[in-house]
Structures are given as C-alpha cells and as structure tokens.
Design a protein around this motif. Structure first.
Motif, PDB file in Angstrom:
ATOM      1  N   HIS A  14     -29.978  35.394 165.116  1.00  0.00           N
ATOM      2  CA  HIS A  14     -29.193  34.770 164.040  1.00  0.00           C
ATOM      3  C   HIS A  14     -29.841  33.449 163.612  1.00  0.00           C
ATOM      4  N   ARG A  17     -32.935  34.075 161.593  1.00  0.00           N
ATOM      5  CA  ARG A  17     -32.540  34.576 160.267  1.00  0.00           C
ATOM      6  C   ARG A  17     -32.095  33.421 159.361  1.00  0.00           C
ATOM      7  N   ARG A  21     -33.847  32.026 155.952  1.00  0.00           N
ATOM      8  CA  ARG A  21     -33.086  31.927 154.691  1.00  0.00           C
ATOM      9  C   ARG A  21     -32.985  30.485 154.207  1.00  0.00           C
ATOM     10  N   GLN A  22     -33.000  29.523 155.152  1.00  0.00           N
ATOM     11  CA  GLN A  22     -32.966  28.105 154.758  1.00  0.00           C
ATOM     12  C   GLN A  22     -34.346  27.640 154.312  1.00  0.00           C
ATOM     13  N   ALA A  87     -20.550  25.957 161.888  1.00  0.00           N
ATOM     14  CA  ALA A  87     -21.041  27.231 162.401  1.00  0.00           C
ATOM     15  C   ALA A  87     -20.844  27.304 163.917  1.00  0.00           C
TER      16      ALA A  87
END
Lengths: 263, 287
Positions: A14, A17, A21-22, A87
């Motif tokens: 995670h 990922r 994406r960042q 988060a």
C-alpha cells in the motif's frame, strides 16, 4: 506472527502504491538525473585528467545527499502531516498490530531507497566508464558496498523519522525534527565535541549524543570511488550491524509509541 | 451469548493545554448493548460520543473502568477483525482507488484467496459504487467517499458495525443506503452502534438508544421502553377521511387547550425524547 507478516506486506505494498501515485518516485529519478546531468556538463571542462575524480566526488555528494533526501521524502510522505495522520487513524482502527503498521511502512520506504540505490549504481558506473577513457574500469565491489551502505543509512534514517512522526502530530514539526536529526547525525562528531568545552555536565551531554544519535557520516564511503581505494568487506559488515542495531532500536521505540499513542 | 458491547464505569480524561489540565470526556458510563441490536448513540456535540466509539475501537485507552467488545478487550487484534468502523470524516488516502482500498480493508480483516474479490465486489455493489470503483478516491464526491467508508466497513461481514456520523451531509439516497446497510446487518444477526444527529435516520432503524450529555449516560435502553416511560404527553396519529373532519377536530381541540400537529416528519419521537432527557435544546445541553 504469520498474520503480522502478511499485514506488514500489505501495508508495504500500500505504501509503495501511494508513493507511486504521489509521484514520490519521480523525485527519486530526478535526484539521479540531476547527478548525471551535472557530471556530464562538468566533463566538458578540462580538469587536468581529473574527470574521473570529479565524477567520483560528485557521486559522493549525490549518494549522500540524494539518499538522505529520498529517505526523508518517502518517510514524511507516508507518515507526516495531516494526510499521514488520518490514514494512520484509518489503518490502525482495523485489525492491524502497531508492529505490522510500523514495519510495513519502513519496508515501503526501503523499497524506494533501494530503487534509488540501484539507479545510482547504474548511473555512477556508466559515467565512470564514459569519463575514464578506453582503459576505464568500474570498481564494482566498492560501488556495490557504497550502495549497501547508502541503503543501511537510509534504514537508520527512515526508522528514526518514523519514531519522530509517532511522537509529534504536526507534519511540519515532524519534518523539521527529522532534518535536525539528520544534520545531527551527519555532524555527530562536531556535536559530540562541543559539550566537552562546557564546564557543567558537558561530558554527560557528549555521552548522551554519542549514544542516541547514530553517526551517519560513517556510511559516506563514496570517497573511496574517487581515490581508487577499496572498502573492506569487514568494515561494511560492521557498519551494517551498526545500522541494524540503531534501525532496530528506533523501530522498536516507534512500535511502542504507536502502541501507546492515542488517536 | 455475550453482549456485543459492555461498558463498566468507563471513564476517559484528556490532558489539554500547556499545563496539562485534565478534561473528562467520558464520565463513568455503564452501558450494555445486546447482540443483534441496532443502538443509537446520541447527544450534543462534545458529549463524548466519538470518544466512546474510539474507546470501543481500542484507539484510546480508558482512564478508568472497563470496556468489552464481543466478549474481549478491543485492543486485541482478533476482535477488531470482527468489527467494522465508519469514521466521522473521510480519511482515506486519495491516491488509491475505491477497489484497492476496500481490498486492503478486506485483507487486513483476515479475508484471503479467491473470496476477497467476491467480497470486495459485493461490498462495492451494496453501496452502489460498483460502476466507478476503479476511480481514485480523490476524484469522488463527498457522498461517494462516505459510501467507500461504508464499503470498507462491511466488506468482511463484521459482527459489530460502528458508525460515527455516517449520514452527515449526505443526500437522501445515500442516507437511505446507509439505513439499508444497517437493516441488512441486523437481519443477519449482527449488531450496530451508530452515532448521529439525524433522528429520522436513527428512528427508522434503531431499536435501542443511549443518550449522552457532558460525558455521562443520561438514558439507555430499548427505544420502545424509553418512549413509553417518557413523561411527555402521548401523541396519536389520526387517519381522517376528509380535511373538513380535521378542521372540526382542530377547532374542538383548540377549545380545550390541546393542539393538532401533523405527523408527516419522522424522527420526532426520538427528537422529543432527546430534548426531554437532556432538558434543553442540543446546543445548550453541551455547555
């Protein structure tokens, strides 16, 4: 234990990922490209046959500063700030042990630092071949050891920054403390010597700094590349053990902090 | 069968400010929620609802008292696997897709193998997100994010579903979806604890209620019992054949000091009980 390992893997996946994406890995690639560009630009100048040395010196700076920047960026990107805090709340409300949470995020950062090291190995080797003339040789053993030591240093810094992120809620404060920690680690020799000049409690403070702050400058062995020196594998092993000890200590403390932390 | 939730003199203090002054958020709560109940946790802002929920999730440690969820301490990871939680505000990382996030929630809750995909699809379909599940959460509207929260909470079929303001700011369709999910949870024998200010949503599905005020439990029990014991005047629904009959009745009641009020808005029973228990309007009760 098996459940924790599985959860740790899931969190690491995670984390990678989210980093992708960042676009944090673009930062990794950019650090390597800046180093390559600088080396190629400066190669056009005549340094009296010292081009290889110049590239190697640049490599030292790029390995050291780039490695630290990448580690800080990835760790703070995962755990710092409001986004990280929220988060964290979401994840820790699930069936997730704090040790799996901390280890998973550390693993995700190490995957990013590992990517940086692999890219840097390739770029440094390529530049040494290009600047070294027809008889150029790449000191692979030294180069690999420099890479391993950068990875080890990244492991210590990532664990320390995770501890900081657990201790403070503010992302900005976590960032500043992380930078302070890294600077203290790089200049530990200087910091440790300063309190000895103080009359009261000086040696005690020096001892505390020596014990708490890892000496990050020990891992910067890129200079051996330029000087054509070898790095002994025993030295690398000792430094690996030193890094492992500090990283494990910081991670254990971070786990305790996250276990006791109220969200 | 053990109660789904058992709180015994549950107390939580927070330290605030530089001087570390003690502020009591939850004050000696005794509460039992039976398995299979749908319990509404209501109270003004700052009455300790979210703190109680975080204590139930093991995210906070009680200052005093005991808290047992599904027969165990909520700090045990194995118990949290049997719980689903919808937090008060959207907290998910915006870079991942709804499917990826619900998949992670399912795997962290112990699902594995081929069952994960089916469970994720079912949860996303249940919240009506199946068609756009591969979009990143950052591109979703508020209502869609709330639905992602619901999906990640129900994906593993939890025994206890805890919802903290799940329908806040949602359109009526999304609120109805939330009610449907709670009803489904009850139908399969699960327990629901929901904190909300939307009495119409609560009254349509809840059978138990716990009312908090200033961190204390003011009233708790089956909604029907509490409503029956209430001191307020009884309310009747009148099915009139014509509006003229209603007018006549209104005039007759007016002459005797009573009044006729339309019952077209739901949630008024719970709303009246809430005001009666706390003795004030919601805004004033928290101070």
């Amino acid at each position: 234990m098996k459940t924790d390992l599985r959860a740790c893997g899931l969190i690491a996946l995670h984390g990678v990922r989210v980093s992708v994406r960042q676009r944090l890995f673009i930062g990794v690639g950019a650090a390597v490209l800046v180093f390559a560009w600088l080396a190629l630009e400066l190669r056009a100048f005549h340094f009296g046959g010292g081009e290889v040395r110049l590239v190697a010196d640049l490599a030292v700076a790029a390995w050291s500063i780039g490695g630290l920047a990448v580690t800080l960026m990835l760790t703070l990107g995962h755990l710092g700030g409001e986004c990280g805090h929220r988060a964290r709340t979401a994840l820790l409300s699930k069936a997730l042990a704090p040790r799996a949470f901390v280890a998973g995020h550390w693993l995700a950062v190490m995957i990013g630092v590992g990517l940086f090291v692999v890219l840097m190995l390739g770029v440094t080797a390529g530049l040494m071949l290009r600047t070294g003339g027809p008889d150029a040789r790449v000191p692979w053993a030294t180069l690999v050891q420099v890479g391993l030591l950068t990875l080890a240093k990244g492991g210590v810094v990532a664990a320390a920054v995770m501890l900081v992120c657990g201790l403070v809620r503010s992302g900005a404060l976590a960032g500043w403390l992380a930078v302070l920690l890294v600077v203290a680690g790089q200049l530990r020799g200087v910091f440790a010597a300063l309190p000895e000049r103080m009359q009261i409690a000086g040696p005690v403070v020096a001892r505390v700094i020596e014990f708490v702050v890892p000496d990050l400058a020990l891992f910067d062995r890129g200079g051996a590349l330029g000087a054509g020196q070898r790095i002994e594998w025993t030295d690398t092993a000792w430094l690996g053990a030193y890094a492992g000890l500090y990283a494990a200590g910081f991670l254990a403390l971070a786990i305790q902090v996250f276990r006791r932390r109220e969200i | 069968m053990p109660a789904a939730v058992e709180l015994q003199q549950l107390t939580k203090d927070f330290r605030t400010g530089w001087l570390g002054r003690r502020r009591r958020a939850v004050d000696g709560i005794y509460l039992t929620i039976p398995t299979g109940a749908v319990c509404a946790l209501i109270g003004p802002n700052g009455s300790g609802k979210s703190t109680t929920i975080k204590l139930l999730l093991g995210l906070l440690t009680p200052t005093a008292g005991a808290c047992r969820v599904l027969g165990s301490s909520p700090t045990e990871v194995a118990v949290r696997r049997r719980m689903g939680y919808v937090p008060e505000s959207a907290v998910w990382p915006e870079q991942v897709t709804a499917r990826e996030w619900v998949d992670l929630a399912a795997r962290l809750s112990g699902l594995s193998g081929v069952g994960v995909k089916a469970a994720v699809d079912a949860a996303l379909d249940a919240v009506d997100l199946g068609a756009c599940a591969d979009r990143r959460i950052g591109t979703y509207s508020k209502g869609q994010r709330q639905r992602v929260e619901l999906a990640q909470a129900i994906v593993h079929g939890p025994e206890l579903l805890i919802l903290d303001e799940p329908a806040e700011g949602l359109d009526p369709e999304s609120a109805a979806l939330c009610v449907a999910i709670m009803a489904r949870q009850r139908a399969r024998g699960g327990t629901v604890l929901i904190a909300s200010h939307q009495f119409d949503v609560l009254e349509s599905v809840c059978d138990h209620v716990a009312i908090l005020g200033r961190g204390r439990l003011c009233a708790a029990g089956p909604l029907a019992t509490l409503a029956r014991n209430s001191e307020r005047a009884p309310t009747f629904a009148i099915e009139a054949a014509s509006s003229s009959l209603v007018d006549e009745l209104q005039a007759w009641l007016d002459a005797r000091g009573a009044r006729l009020r339309p019952l077209d808005a739901t949630g008024q029973h719970l709303g009246a009980l809430y005001r009666e228990t706390l003795g004030a309007e919601p805004g004033r009760a928290s101070r």
